[in-house]
Design a protein around this motif. Structure first.
Motif, PDB file in Angstrom:
ATOM      1  N   TYR A 245       0.830  -1.203   0.000  1.00 42.87           N
ATOM      2  CA  TYR A 245       0.000   0.000   0.000  1.00 42.87           C
ATOM      3  C   TYR A 245       0.868   1.258   0.000  1.00 42.87           C
ATOM      4  CZ  TYR A 245      -3.404  -3.544   1.232  1.00 42.87           C
ATOM      5  OH  TYR A 245      -4.182  -4.679   1.216  1.00 42.87           O
ATOM      6  N   ARG A 246       0.259   2.365  -0.385  1.00 45.11           N
ATOM      7  CA  ARG A 246       0.994   3.620  -0.502  1.00 45.11           C
ATOM      8  C   ARG A 246       1.551   4.108   0.835  1.00 45.11           C
ATOM      9  NH1 ARG A 246      -2.421   7.406  -4.798  1.00 45.11           N
ATOM     10  NH2 ARG A 246      -2.126   6.038  -6.620  1.00 45.11           N
ATOM     11  N   ASN A 247       0.952   3.691   1.925  1.00 45.68           N
ATOM     12  CA  ASN A 247       1.463   4.098   3.230  1.00 45.68           C
ATOM     13  C   ASN A 247       2.677   3.286   3.670  1.00 45.68           C
ATOM     14  OD1 ASN A 247       0.410   1.621   3.971  1.00 45.68           O
ATOM     15  ND2 ASN A 247      -1.163   2.449   5.346  1.00 45.68           N
ATOM     16  N   GLY A 248       3.131   2.377   2.801  1.00 41.82           N
ATOM     17  CA  GLY A 248       4.307   1.578   3.104  1.00 41.82           C
ATOM     18  C   GLY A 248       4.010   0.245   3.750  1.00 41.82           C
ATOM     19  N   SER A 249       2.760  -0.019   4.079  1.00 45.33           N
ATOM     20  CA  SER A 249       2.412  -1.292   4.710  1.00 45.33           C
ATOM     21  C   SER A 249       2.708  -2.462   3.780  1.00 45.33           C
ATOM     22  CB  SER A 249       0.930  -1.304   5.095  1.00 45.33           C
ATOM     23  OG  SER A 249       0.553  -2.596   5.546  1.00 45.33           O
ATOM     24  N   ARG A 250       3.302  -3.496   4.350  1.00 41.86           N
ATOM     25  CA  ARG A 250       3.652  -4.693   3.583  1.00 41.86           C
ATOM     26  C   ARG A 250       2.714  -5.855   3.875  1.00 41.86           C
ATOM     27  NH1 ARG A 250      10.282  -4.719   3.391  1.00 41.86           N
ATOM     28  NH2 ARG A 250      10.506  -2.516   2.798  1.00 41.86           N
ATOM     29  N   THR A 251       1.619  -5.575   4.507  1.00 45.46           N
ATOM     30  CA  THR A 251       0.692  -6.627   4.920  1.00 45.46           C
ATOM     31  C   THR A 251      -0.682  -6.417   4.307  1.00 45.46           C
ATOM     32  OG1 THR A 251       1.843  -6.910   7.030  1.00 45.46           O
ATOM     33  CG2 THR A 251      -0.411  -7.750   6.889  1.00 45.46           C
ATOM     34  N   ILE A 252      -1.188  -7.432   3.644  1.00 48.78           N
ATOM     35  CA  ILE A 252      -2.585  -7.440   3.214  1.00 48.78           C
ATOM     36  C   ILE A 252      -3.386  -7.913   4.416  1.00 48.78           C
ATOM     37  CG2 ILE A 252      -4.280  -8.561   1.720  1.00 48.78           C
ATOM     38  CD1 ILE A 252      -2.164  -8.682  -0.449  1.00 48.78           C
ATOM     39  N   PRO A 253      -4.311  -7.107   4.889  1.00 48.58           N
ATOM     40  CA  PRO A 253      -4.968  -7.427   6.158  1.00 48.58           C
ATOM     41  C   PRO A 253      -5.940  -8.599   6.041  1.00 48.58           C
ATOM     42  CG  PRO A 253      -6.013  -5.524   5.164  1.00 48.58           C
ATOM     43  CD  PRO A 253      -4.819  -5.848   4.310  1.00 48.58           C
ATOM     44  N   SER A 254      -6.243  -9.140   7.190  1.00 53.15           N
ATOM     45  CA  SER A 254      -7.279 -10.171   7.257  1.00 53.15           C
ATOM     46  C   SER A 254      -8.608  -9.577   6.816  1.00 53.15           C
ATOM     47  CB  SER A 254      -7.375 -10.697   8.689  1.00 53.15           C
ATOM     48  OG  SER A 254      -8.439 -11.605   8.801  1.00 53.15           O
ATOM     49  N   ARG A 255      -9.336 -10.338   5.991  1.00 48.26           N
ATOM     50  CA  ARG A 255     -10.631  -9.874   5.499  1.00 48.26           C
ATOM     51  C   ARG A 255     -11.642 -11.013   5.580  1.00 48.26           C
ATOM     52  NH1 ARG A 255      -7.500  -7.172   1.030  1.00 48.26           N
ATOM     53  NH2 ARG A 255      -7.908  -4.927   1.227  1.00 48.26           N
ATOM     54  N   ALA A 256     -12.887 -10.653   5.589  1.00 44.17           N
ATOM     55  CA  ALA A 256     -13.934 -11.662   5.482  1.00 44.17           C
ATOM     56  C   ALA A 256     -13.824 -12.351   4.128  1.00 44.17           C
ATOM     57  CB  ALA A 256     -15.307 -11.010   5.635  1.00 44.17           C
ATOM     58  N   ALA A 257     -14.185 -13.602   4.077  1.00 43.45           N
ATOM     59  CA  ALA A 257     -14.072 -14.359   2.827  1.00 43.45           C
ATOM     60  C   ALA A 257     -14.838 -13.687   1.697  1.00 43.45           C
ATOM     61  CB  ALA A 257     -14.582 -15.782   3.045  1.00 43.45           C
ATOM     62  N   SER A 258     -15.972 -13.080   2.015  1.00 43.49           N
ATOM     63  CA  SER A 258     -16.792 -12.444   0.975  1.00 43.49           C
ATOM     64  C   SER A 258     -16.083 -11.269   0.312  1.00 43.49           C
ATOM     65  CB  SER A 258     -18.118 -11.972   1.584  1.00 43.49           C
ATOM     66  OG  SER A 258     -17.876 -11.025   2.628  1.00 43.49           O
ATOM     67  N   ALA A 259     -15.116 -10.678   1.015  1.00 43.30           N
ATOM     68  CA  ALA A 259     -14.353  -9.548   0.474  1.00 43.30           C
ATOM     69  C   ALA A 259     -12.955  -9.959   0.036  1.00 43.30           C
ATOM     70  CB  ALA A 259     -14.263  -8.444   1.524  1.00 43.30           C
ATOM     71  N   GLY A 260     -12.685 -11.255   0.016  1.00 39.19           N
ATOM     72  CA  GLY A 260     -11.330 -11.744  -0.202  1.00 39.19           C
ATOM     73  C   GLY A 260     -10.748 -11.485  -1.574  1.00 39.19           C
ATOM     74  N   MET A 261     -11.587 -11.221  -2.563  1.00 41.48           N
ATOM     75  CA  MET A 261     -11.050 -10.936  -3.894  1.00 41.48           C
ATOM     76  C   MET A 261     -10.185  -9.690  -3.887  1.00 41.48           C
ATOM     77  SD  MET A 261     -13.504 -11.725  -7.136  1.00 41.48           S
ATOM     78  CE  MET A 261     -12.299 -10.946  -8.185  1.00 41.48           C
ATOM     79  N   GLN A 262     -10.444  -8.814  -2.936  1.00 45.11           N
ATOM     80  CA  GLN A 262      -9.668  -7.574  -2.873  1.00 45.11           C
ATOM     81  C   GLN A 262      -8.202  -7.860  -2.594  1.00 45.11           C
ATOM     82  OE1 GLN A 262     -10.994  -4.563  -3.657  1.00 45.11           O
ATOM     83  NE2 GLN A 262      -8.871  -3.826  -3.615  1.00 45.11           N
ATOM     84  N   ASP A 263      -7.916  -8.982  -1.933  1.00 48.14           N
ATOM     85  CA  ASP A 263      -6.517  -9.363  -1.708  1.00 48.14           C
ATOM     86  C   ASP A 263      -5.757  -9.411  -3.030  1.00 48.14           C
ATOM     87  OD1 ASP A 263      -7.361  -9.722   0.883  1.00 48.14           O
ATOM     88  OD2 ASP A 263      -6.751 -11.826   1.035  1.00 48.14           O
TER      89      ASP A 263
END
Length: 484
Positions: A245-263
């Motif tokens: 992410y633009r803020n420098g984060s190197r972690t894709i956060p935990s998400r609900a399965a229904s929103a998992g495509m965003q990963d």
């Protein structure tokens, strides 16, 4: 004959597949800037090339039990080669070939998994002609030819052919499948050596549930389609070695399965944005369109990468910069690319002629030359440059030169007749009609000697036919013609 314009010819070889003399003249009459605009902004040109298949005046196809490029891979290969010869949008087909190598996907593995008919559909089907509206991977490449690279990556990640090829259809949370994540980073974007192995496993988890489903029934009525299976998505956080992410984060956060495509969308955005991706893509485009023999212009590579990031991953602005650069327009870049077999065959047909010739008869020679459309050797695509040339592949090119020159014997005679008053003028005419790098003096003199050999020059139809065909064979089969 009208004076030649080497820069126009150069553009048509690089941004397309060469051109017949009449086409060269049409573009020359436009002037370089207008011609380039027509080549790059091809969307304004109606894409009707497929309607010309089987019509008089065009290269032939061989239909065995009806021409079926949506379901028969041989016919699909014929259609694509037909397009290369006759398209009014040469850059679109040239970029489709580029992406085909970049996202190398082979028919053999797919057909082994789903059968030859369905493999052809997911690779080459045209939705408007397919009973189930299947869009093959090639049509995806044509659609995104000069478009947005990030959007192309997303489309490829959901492409049925790719999901079969790199085993995405079996990527589930209990057993993440690493193939697509690895190639996404290693081959499609950032490049070898830019990430650790832990990123591959994290990437595999990102794409869990990006699977495949059969919809609309079976057989001709069915189709394979992308399916996000939320139940098979790993919802945990995924850590990477590079910023996501633009803020420098190197972690894709935990998400609900229904929103998992965003990963997956987030990871694709990150790898498209990675500092290594722009320069790597710039170098590939430079080698494909400008020069693969001399070291690249590092300033231009940096500028292309800057344009890539500033334009939010659009490819067309990169191409505009390339085609207007001194590196491209300089005479130093003429004939500084080794011709791929598909380019060699399409160019020979465009420049020598195609009357009465079937593209089907070029398919086996192309295999011997080292390239079969829809069948790259592995995930890395074809070995390029000098790797195209072995004793066997060069012999295949020379044999094809003989094949097409013999086939076009009488067409060549009729085109040459107004311009030939001597053996030397016949050679000059051939050199003007078939764009080729300058021959060394001894090679050029050998062609002139061939033209002079035999009976004294009378300019009879028989003499012109024999000599014009022989000269075309010598030119197209020469070392000089293997460069574009």
């Amino acid at each position: 004959m009208a004076p030649r314009d080497p820069l126009i010819e150069h553009m048509l070889r690089r941004a397309g597949f060469g051109a017949a003399p009449a086409d060269v003249q049409a573009y020359t009459d436009m002037g370089y800037a207008t011609a380039l605009d027509a080549i790059i902004n091809y969307e304004s040109i109606f894409d009707d090339v497929d309607t010309k298949i089987g019509k008089p005046g065009y290269v032939l196809v061989t239909a065995r039990a009806g021409f079926a490029p949506n379901t028969n891979i041989t016919d699909a290969r014929q259609r694509w080669l037909f397009r290369m010869v006759h398209t009014a949008r040469p850059l679109q087909e040239k970029m489709a070939l580029f992406w085909h190598n970049h996202f190398a996907t082979a028919f053999s593995k797919i057909s082994g998994a789903v059968g030859a008919t369905e493999a052809t559909r997911v690779l080459a089907a045209k939705p408007s002609e397919d009973v189930a509206g299947v869009k093959g991977q090639l049509e995806l490449f044509r659609e995104f030819a000069t478009g947005n690279f990030r959007d192309l990556l997303i489309a490829v990640a959901q492409d049925p052919a790719m999901l079969i090829w790199l085993d995405g259809r079996t990527n589930v949370k209990a057993k993440p499948q690493e193939n697509f994540a690895r190639e996404l980073m290693e081959l499609f974007t950032m490049g070898v050596g830019t990430f650790p192995e832990t990123d591959v496993y994290a990437g595999a988890r990102v794409f869990t549930g990006w699977n495949l489903v059969r919809v609309g029934g079976n057989g001709a009525a069915g189709r394979f389609a992308f399916n996000y299976n939320a139940n098979q998505h790993d919802t945990g956080a995924k850590d990477f070695s590079f910023p996501i992410y633009r803020n420098g984060s190197r972690t894709i956060p935990s998400r609900a399965a229904s929103a998992g495509m965003q990963d997956g969308i987030d990871l694709i955005q990150a790898v498209a944005s990675h500092p290594a991706t722009g320069p790597r893509l710039a170098r590939k485009l430079y080698g494909y369109f400008v020069n693969e023999i001399d070291p690249p212009d590092e300033g231009l590579i940096a500028d292309l990468a800057r344009i890539y990031y500033a334009g939010n991953f659009e490819i067309k602005p990169m191409l505009v910069r390339l085609f207007t650069s001194d590196a491209f327009t300089s005479s130093r870049s003429l004939y500084k690319r080794y011709s791929w077999p598909a380019e060699f065959v399409a160019r020979a047909l465009r420049e020598v002629g195609w009357a009465g010739f079937s593209v089907n008869d070029a398919l086996t020679p192309m295999v011997t030359m080292g390239q079969q459309l829809f069948e790259p050797p592995d995930v890395a695509g074809w070995d390029l440059g000098q790797a195209w040339f072995t004793s066997g592949s060069m012999l295949a090119r020379m044999n094809f030169a003989a094949q097409i020159a013999t086939n076009q014997k009488f067409e060549l005679r009729d085109r040459a007749k107004p311009f030939v008053t001597s053996p030397e003028s016949l050679v000059s005419w051939a050199m003007d009609s078939i764009t080729v790098a300058d021959f060394p003096a001894d090679s050029y003199n050998a062609i002139v000697d061939y033209a002079r050999a035999g009976a004294s020059w009378t300019g009879s139809d028989t003499q012109i036919a024999t000599k014009a065909s022989g000269i075309a064979h010598l030119i197209v089969g020469s070392a000089q013609y293997q460069f574009v």
